[in-house]
Design an enzyme around this catalytic site. Structure first.
Site: not given
Length: 261
Positions: A69, A112, A115, A135
């Site tokens: 992210a 992310g 993911e 994270e």
């Protein structure tokens, strides 16, 4: 007029029935900004509306998939950067598309980005690919599905180790755990992903979508409900022109000519 540098996702068509979407923020290590996720969702919507598009390859380019992210957005907007209505709607498009998705991972695939790869139906990794959910090192946890999808992919204990330590695994370990389908030489994951996509794209998009829906249900439904979904979907398949064409081609000993109808 915008330049390619302003476009977060590039599109090309490397083979008949195949669309490749390439993440295009190399200076940010392909960090998944809200703009990038919106562009991905827009491309998927367009692909779903196009007759003849049967499989999508997601790529990050040479030596990179995505570092995760966009940390700058999180620094500036906090939780709103990753929990907002538009992002959730766009992510839902990627999660629920009927189109088969194949990820090509030729480098780092973290947070992310990892993911996003796990939303795909197949993952092809090069030997230099690295996967992880780091994270916890930033004081928070995965927020785009890893706590739920990763245990379903590789089991509770391996998922706990990845998420709680934040450590990375290499392509060989990812394949051993069942996270990726194949491992290629460095720089070859895109080529192999397109080869797989071409194999998929030979078939009817109707059958592909129904098959994907049934398999995906196995992660969420009890066996009895999943079998009922399968029975429903095969019944739907038998209502299509492509099923009749496939059956006729089999008995006539010729290649089927599917029209996605």
């Amino acid at each position: 007029m915008s330049s390619l540098n302003d476009v977060a996702v590039l599109r090309d068509a490397p083979a008949k029935g195949v669309v490749r979407l390439r993440l295009n923020r190399p200076s940010k290590r392909n960090a998944l900004s809200n703009k990038m996720i919106a562009e991905l969702a827009d491309h998927i919507r367009a692909c779903e509306a196009e007759k003849g598009c049967r499989c999508v390859v997601l790529s990050g380019g040479d030596g990179l998939f995505s570092a995760g992210a966009d940390v700058s957005e999180m620094r500036d907007a906090g939780i709103d950067a990753i929990q907002n209505r538009k992002r959730a709607e766009d992510w839902q498009v990627l999660e629920t598309t009927r189109l088969p998705l194949i990820a090509s991972v030729d480098g780092i695939c973290l947070g992310g980005g990892h993911e996003l790869a796990m939303l795909c139906d197949m993952i092809v990794a090069s030997a230099r690919a690295r996967f992880g959910q780091p994270e916890v090192k930033l004081g928070h946890i995965p927020g785009d599905g890893a706590t739920q999808r990763l245990p379903r992919r590789i089991g509770k204990y391996a998922a706990m180790q990845m998420i709680l330590t934040g450590d990375l695994i290499d392509a060989e370990e990812a394949q051993r755990l069942g996270l990726v389908n194949e491992v290629t030489e460095e720089g070859r994951s895109d080529d192999r992903a397109v080869e797989l996509a071409k194999l998929v794209a030979r078939h009817s998009s109707k059958a592909l979508g129904l098959a994907k829906d049934a398999v995906r249900a196995a992660e969420e439904l009890p066996l009895s409900a999943g079998l009922e979904r399968e029975r429903r979907n095969i019944a739907l398949a038998f209502t299509t022109r492509d099923q009749k064409e496939g059956m006729a081609a089999f008995f006539e000993k010729r290649p089927a000519e599917f029209t996605d109808e």
